[in-house]
Enzyme design. Structure first.
Site, short mmCIF file in Angstrom:
data_model
loop_
_atom_site.label_atom_id
_atom_site.label_comp_id
_atom_site.label_asym_id
_atom_site.label_seq_id
_atom_site.Cartn_x
_atom_site.Cartn_y
_atom_site.Cartn_z
CG ASP A 1 -1.95 1.09 1.21
OD1 ASP A 1 -3.06 0.82 0.74
OD2 ASP A 1 -1.65 2.21 1.66
CG ASP B 1 -5.82 8.87 -11.64
OD1 ASP B 1 -6.04 8.33 -10.54
OD2 ASP B 1 -6.73 9.28 -12.39
CD GLU C 1 -4.55 4.37 -1.07
OE1 GLU C 1 -4.61 4.80 0.09
OE2 GLU C 1 -5.48 4.45 -1.89
#
Length: 308
Positions: A178, A195, A221
């Site tokens: 993560d 993004d 994420e």
């Protein structure tokens, strides 16, 4: 970890009947909405008129309801030879074809067009209906932003790999990862910047994945890697290599640079005939939470925990 959704609902809406995919119309060219996810994902824009203007203004032929798109963002048009072109209308965030910023460019079959955060795929040719349905299937297993496999495919793959590991009595390791403080990146750089970081992150990790392994976006994420025939020590080494690859090389967007770190949770199944897919994911996710609580930018379990 929490799964983030876009703050805005992207809406594709046209002033002509050609837009609605429910009509089942087919033509020589169309656009398919790939990203972001939501009710519009998979929607087909059949290109039946010579010219379409895309933007968030109500006068646009195709309304893209998101602030990353300019009021009149771009124009897609067909010339006298039947070729399709896209032209940027001096938009703020630019128009991209296959992630290359353009001003005016001819469209080829299969290219991806990006207006702000919105990604569309251009299809043309005689068998467009087959190509459309193939793309819809692909969308069920591939993440539209990063181009890697999605959660649905990951769960099916992990099910099969756990069964295979049990059958052949070898280890299987799951690495959950993560990006740390990703909300701060979104706050500072906006969703386009966020993004861009996710795409670059996937682009860095993907070349490190062997053919028999799987790299997937689990949500938001958070990402996952399934390492077949790999014991815990190998999984930890792999995660440490990725941690350094990400943290030691800054990310850039719009001329700005920032350091991104990643937390990792590693879990292994070996000689555990009753191990369920959900249990293995939960173990890796718990270790990921532990890495976060220890200060982030870490791999858990660490080497000194291997004997526990």
């Amino acid at each position: 970890m929490s799964k983030k959704q876009p703050d805005e609902q992207t809406v594709l809406w046209g002033n002509t009947d050609e837009l609605d995919a429910r009509t089942g119309k087919s033509g020589q060219a169309c656009l398919i909405h790939l990203y972001p996810p939501g009710p519009s994902m998979g929607q087909r824009i059949t290109l039946g008129k010579p010219t379409y203007v895309f933007g968030r203004d109500a006068t646009a032929d195709i309304l893209l309801s998101t602030t990353t798109v300019s009021r009149l963002h771009a124009e897609v048009s067909r010339d006298e030879n039947g070729d399709w072109w896209v032209r940027d209308l001096d938009s703020t965030n630019g128009t991209f074809v296959n992630e290359r910023r353009i001003k005016h460019e001819q469209l080829r079959d299969g290219v991806k067009i990006r207006f702000g955060e919105i990604i569309l795929k251009f299809l043309m040719g005689g068998d467009i209906e087959t190509a459309y349905h193939e793309e819809i299937y692909r969308m069920t297993i591939i993440d539209g932003l990063t181009g890697i496999h999605n959660k649905r495919f990951f769960l099916d793959f992990l099910d099969r790999e756990i069964a295979r590991a049990r059958r052949h009595n070898h280890a299987l390791t799951l690495v959950m990862m993560d990006l740390d403080n990703f909300k701060e990146i979104n706050d500072e750089w906006g969703h386009l910047g966020g993004d861009a970081v996710l795409k670059e992150f996937a682009g860095r990790v993907h070349p490190r994945i062997r053919r028999e392994e799987l790299f997937a976006r689990y949500g938001g994420e958070e990402f996952a890697v399934v390492l077949s025939a790999t014991a815990l020590e190998g999984g930890i080494r792999f995660a440490e290599q990725l941690r350094e690859l990400i943290g030691n090389n800054p990310f850039t967007f719009g001329g700005q640079t920032c350091t991104v770190t990643t937390s990792f949770g590693v879990a292994t199944v070996w000689d555990q005939p009753n191990m369920e897919t959900e249990t293995l994911i939960q173990r890796a996710d718990n270790n990921l939470y532990e890495a976060k609580s220890r200060g982030r930018n870490q791999v858990v379990p660490t080497l000194d925990e291997l004997g526990k």
